[in-house]
Write an enzyme that holds these catalytic residues in place. Structure first.
Site, mmCIF file in Angstrom:
data_model
loop_
_atom_site.group_PDB
_atom_site.id
_atom_site.type_symbol
_atom_site.label_atom_id
_atom_site.label_comp_id
_atom_site.label_asym_id
_atom_site.label_seq_id
_atom_site.Cartn_x
_atom_site.Cartn_y
_atom_site.Cartn_z
ATOM 1 N N THR A 168 26.686 49.317 38.104
ATOM 2 C CA THR A 168 27.976 49.979 38.346
ATOM 3 C C THR A 168 28.699 50.152 37.030
ATOM 4 O O THR A 168 28.427 49.432 36.060
ATOM 5 C CB THR A 168 28.910 49.120 39.222
ATOM 6 O OG1 THR A 168 29.076 47.847 38.566
ATOM 7 C CG2 THR A 168 28.385 48.932 40.611
ATOM 8 N N ASP A 169 29.671 51.052 37.004
ATOM 9 C CA ASP A 169 30.640 51.013 35.926
ATOM 10 C C ASP A 169 31.498 49.769 36.198
ATOM 11 O O ASP A 169 31.481 49.207 37.308
ATOM 12 C CB ASP A 169 31.477 52.291 35.895
ATOM 13 C CG ASP A 169 32.179 52.458 34.548
ATOM 14 O OD1 ASP A 169 32.245 51.478 33.778
ATOM 15 O OD2 ASP A 169 32.674 53.563 34.267
ATOM 16 N N TRP A 170 32.267 49.353 35.184
ATOM 17 C CA TRP A 170 32.929 48.052 35.272
ATOM 18 C C TRP A 170 33.939 47.987 36.425
ATOM 19 O O TRP A 170 34.918 48.705 36.441
ATOM 20 C CB TRP A 170 33.554 47.717 33.909
ATOM 21 C CG TRP A 170 32.611 46.892 33.057
ATOM 22 C CD1 TRP A 170 32.908 45.747 32.397
ATOM 23 C CD2 TRP A 170 31.201 47.130 32.803
ATOM 24 N NE1 TRP A 170 31.771 45.246 31.769
ATOM 25 C CE2 TRP A 170 30.730 46.072 32.005
ATOM 26 C CE3 TRP A 170 30.288 48.102 33.193
ATOM 27 C CZ2 TRP A 170 29.400 45.974 31.579
ATOM 28 C CZ3 TRP A 170 28.969 48.015 32.775
ATOM 29 C CH2 TRP A 170 28.549 46.956 31.981
ATOM 30 N N PHE A 171 33.630 47.145 37.387
ATOM 31 C CA PHE A 171 34.425 46.976 38.616
ATOM 32 C C PHE A 171 34.369 48.195 39.530
ATOM 33 O O PHE A 171 35.215 48.355 40.403
ATOM 34 C CB PHE A 171 35.899 46.637 38.302
ATOM 35 C CG PHE A 171 36.067 45.338 37.580
ATOM 36 C CD1 PHE A 171 35.799 44.144 38.204
ATOM 37 C CD2 PHE A 171 36.478 45.320 36.251
ATOM 38 C CE1 PHE A 171 35.939 42.942 37.535
ATOM 39 C CE2 PHE A 171 36.619 44.126 35.577
ATOM 40 C CZ PHE A 171 36.352 42.922 36.213
ATOM 41 N N GLY A 172 33.384 49.052 39.314
ATOM 42 C CA GLY A 172 33.275 50.254 40.144
ATOM 43 C C GLY A 172 32.917 49.916 41.588
ATOM 44 O O GLY A 172 32.180 48.964 41.856
#
Ligand code: BGC
Length: 836
Positions: free
Chosen positions: A312-316
């Site tokens: 994922t993108d960060w915290f996506g």
């Protein structure tokens, strides 16, 4: 449940057998030792050691046993921890620039994965970003050892080289740095499409055209990965704005997705086999990208054959279980809540353990290739000097000469230069946020000109240096997180007294004005004082032009920008305009080499400069609507406002729109001048009828006085009897070698059926329509120098794909049919005249 028992019994079988075996020996020995009890305990101890070793020997080890066996030996908790990163530091607890829990491995990196030593699984390190390795350059306040990285020219500049070999060369050096700083995977390249000039992260991305974006991303990824480290192509997909980036629902047709927004990723996946893909924050047609089975499994894996893992993108995303089910193998940077959600879901049978196992396997297959697994002894000493030279070379290849009236450039009899503009003294090497790089230095244009032997006005230098120092004192840099959430605005241009300008016009031979723009993740750019020049910048240009032209002296503008700006209103005031982009740490030297003529510019635009913002096809749909009443508070206290954006322009992005609808831009896609001029000749097609493929050969001759390189752009006009087709579509490109005056090079291009195909939504297939195709050889997308046609006798169904990512609402998509064309353009005009 029965499955769990089965798995458990497979895992425990060797252990049980070993214990059984040990127990039998113990029984025999103890019987014989009972009589001499002082032997009993030492023997028992040795036996226990032996047993433990035997047990350990029987536990599957990564690299020795198959990945499936290793996964079978993982406990549920280990699996759930393995698919979730190690977390991140809380804001305020970090003095460095990293955001992952990475200090024990590579400080300042963005994240690490969970290690399971008993199974021989190491933790691997991932770090940003697209324009250079972003790690902490100073660690524990110890300045005796530094960890600086090279700031490469930003992606938009690299794309403007139109030369995959120099981009690969950057990649090879970049990868060497990643490897030698102990990082396993770089979080880049980033290849989202330049849908709108205001996109805050456009500098991180290559182009408005998916072929350029895909080919460039593949070139740099191949270069990086040749070092034995991985890439993460990002942000997959349709992540074209920063406004409400974590919550915006992108509504887009399947055709626009396949032909524009996914195409670059498809090319990069097929040509470079990236180790990983990073899913994006946004939703696509109502589903979060990181929770979309269609995006991550149907398209990425089944249609394109991707073999690596997705993070994922960060915290996506919101739902860890949905992410697992979609094929988003790793959740970054990782939270305890996600791990628990996965454990609970398996325990409650709402997540099949098979799915969790597959996610683990995908990650492990890559861990196996990683330097961390191979225990690579990195030295923290990459050859930064050699890399700086490559960074400069690439910068010179990608700068674009936009204007050169009466051969103002290169400088022939210039000795004294009056340099105006803050960014002449403070180079913007690259953008902000995760695309930034902790570099040891950056060469300003002032320094570059001095290094090239020019005398640059010292009085102006002092004025600017004092202004910049004063601004910096009043606006001290905040810590990484504060900057990230709320970046300090760059110093604005100041009003310069006209008398100063007039006196400089008498003293100097030429004026150079630097105009800079910076942007980065978290925020899109604005129209006023950003896309358009500020009033102070306009005044500076006007006053300098008046004063220097009055003395018959020339004015050169150098654009030190990461994204497109307006140029029509002011370009007449300049005799020459060099688009230097954000050129990396050697930028000033590279610009000076072009101004002086040491290097002949050969970059061309991979993104259109529209005449005005209102002309941009997505202008009325950027950044879309938002629903503040539905706001929620998410990670790190971030307020998430749901947003929605509809890509009504469909496939008509960039030059596909301007060319088809005859909207004249300021500088068209593919445009760029040289100090030489080139002629194009002898276009020959291998056949007048298409059969499997067709080749086009042509010659390029340098007719000018300077050695130089020309970019050759191959566009196709396809038959449009059934569905809309853009007037021109780029299908191939190449840059010549350095041609001396009078020299000729022959170039050859091959087009396959896939190059002729469009995406038919109703058939879920790529189809090349029967009919007449025109091959157009251009020096830009509108400067077509040669043409030839061929016929495709019968339609070719090139590829059938999975049905995925279908929008749930009707999209009023732009079509090139005359009636609609007028109505869309009228709508655009009404939108702006209504002042919205
Ligand atoms: C960015 C990514 C980046 C990640 C890790 C996110 O905010 O969108 O591009 O790789 O942070 O730093």
């Amino acid at each position: 449940m029965s499955q769990h028992i089965l798995l458990l019994s497979i895992c425990l079988k060797p252990v049980v057998l070993t214990i059984n075996f040990a127990a039998q020996i113990l029984h025999i020995i103890s019987k014989s030792c009972m009589k001499k009890s002082f032997f009993f305990f030492p023997i028992l101890f040795i036996l226990l050691l032996f047993t433990t070793k035997l047990i350990a020997q029987n536990i599957p080890q990564l690299g020795k046993n198959s990945v499936k066996e290793v996964v079978a030996a993982m406990t549920l908790e280990e699996k759930a921890r393995f698919v979730v990163g190690n977390g991140m530091k809380l804001p305020g607890t970090s003095s460095g620039t990293g955001i992952g829990v990475t200090d024990d491995k590579v400080a300042g990196a963005s994240g690490t994965t969970f290690a399971i030593p008993r199974l021989g699984i190491p933790s691997i390190v991932v770090a940003d970003g697209p324009a250079g390795l972003r790690i902490d350059s100073i660690r524990n306040n110890d300045h005796s050892k530094t960890y600086y990285a090279t700031a490469w020219p930003v992606a938009t500049l690299l794309a403007s080289t139109w030369d995959t070999s120099i981009v690969k060369k950057v990649g090879v050096a970049f990868g060497n740095e990643i490897h030698n700083y102990g990082v396993d995977i770089i979080l880049g390249p980033a290849l989202n499409i330049h849908r709108n000039p205001l996109g805050g992260r456009n500098f991180e991305y290559y182009s408005e055209d998916p072929l350029i974006a895909g080919d460039m991303a593949a070139a740099i990824a191949n270069g990086i990965q040749s070092n034995g480290v991985g890439t993460s192509i990002k942000h997959y997909a349709a992540n074209n704005q920063e406004t409400n980036r974590n919550s915006v629902n992108t509504i887009v047709s399947e055709r626009a997705l396949r032909e524009i927004y996914l195409k670059g990723f498809e090319i990069a996946v097929k040509k470079s086999h990236p180790w990983t893909v990073m899913s994006s924050y946004n939703l696509i047609n109502d589903t979060m990208a990181s929770e979309s089975y269609g995006l991550l499994t149907d398209v990425l894996r089944k249609d394109w054959g991707f073999k690596g893992f997705v993070m994922t993108d960060w915290f996506g995303g919101h739902n860890a279980v949905a992410q697992m089910q979609a094929g988003n193998n790793l959740l970054m940077p990782g939270t305890k809540t996600q791990t628990q959600a996965i454990i609970d879901a398996v325990n409650h049978d709402s997540l099949g353990v098979k799915i969790l196992d597959e996610n683990c396997e995908s990650i492990l297959n890559i861990v196996l290739q990683s330097p961390s697994f191979k225990q690579y002894k990195f030295n923290d000493k990459p050859d930064l000097k050699a890399h700086a030279a490559i960074s400069k070379e690439a910068a010179e290849e990608g700068m674009v000469l936009l204007k050169n009236d009466k051969n103002t450039l290169p400088f022939t009899s210039v000795k004294n230069i009056a340099l105006f503009g803050i960014n002449g003294y403070d180079l913007i090497a690259g953008g902000t946020g995760s695309g930034d790089v902790n570099k040891a230095y950056k060469v300003s244009l002032y320094e570059g000109l001095k290094n090239s032997g020019y005398s640059v006005d010292a009085d102006l230098k002092n004025t600017y240096a004092n202004y910049i120092a004063d601004y910096n004192t009043k606006h001290p840099k905040k810590n990484f997180f504060q900057e990230f959430m709320n970046p300090t605005p760059p110093a604005p241009e100041f009003e310069m007294d006209n008398s100063v300008i007039t006196s400089k016009a008498s003293a100097a031979d030429v004026a150079v004005i630097a105009i800079g723009r910076n942007a980065g993740e978290g925020q899109d750019r604005k129209i006023e004082n950003d896309f358009n020049l500020s009033a102070t910048e306009e005044a500076l240009l006007q006053n300098v032009a008046n004063a220097f032209h009055a003395q018959n002296k020339k004015v050169i503008v150098v654009l030190n920008i990461g994204g497109v700006i307006e140029t029509v209103s002011w370009r007449d005031k300049a005799d020459g305009i060099l688009l230097a982009w954000q050129p990396g740490l050697e930028g000033g030297n590279a610009i000076a080499d072009i101004l002086s003529g040491k290097v002949n510019p050969s970059g061309k635009l991979a993104t259109t400069f529209p005449a005005k913002y209102e002309d941009v096809p997505s202008a009325k749909n950027f950044p879309g609507k938002e629903f503040p009443e539905k706001a929620i508070t998410a990670n790190l206290g971030m307020k998430l406002i749901p947003g929605e954006v509809t890509y009504e322009e469909g496939i008509y992005v960039g030059y596909r729109y301007y060319n088809t609808f005859n909207v004249k831009p300021a500088y068209e896609f593919g445009y760029g001048l040289s100090y030489s001029n080139f002629t194009f000749g002898n276009l020959k097609l291998s056949s007048s009828t298409f059969n499997k493929n067709i080749t086009a050969t042509l010659t390029i001759t340098n007719q000018g006085k300077y050695a130089g390189k020309e970019v050759v752009e191959i566009y196709i006009t396809a038959p449009s009897n059934n569905i809309d087709k853009p007037a021109e579509e780029l299908k191939a490109f190449a840059k010549t070698k350095l041609l001396k005056p009078g020299k000729t090079q022959t170039l050859k291009f091959t087009l396959t059926a896939a190059d002729l195909a469009s995406f038919y939504t109703d058939k879920e297939a790529w189809i090349a329509d029967a009919g007449k195709y025109t091959v157009k050889v251009g020096s830009s997308s509108t400067d077509i120098r040669l043409k030839a046609s061929f016929n495709l006798p019968g339609e070719i169904a090139v590829e059938k794909v999975n049905k995925a990512l279908t929008p749930h609402v009707d999209i009023n998509e732009l079509k090139s049919l005359p009636a609609k064309e007028t109505s869309y353009i009228n709508e655009l005009n009404n939108f702006y005249t209504a002042g919205q």
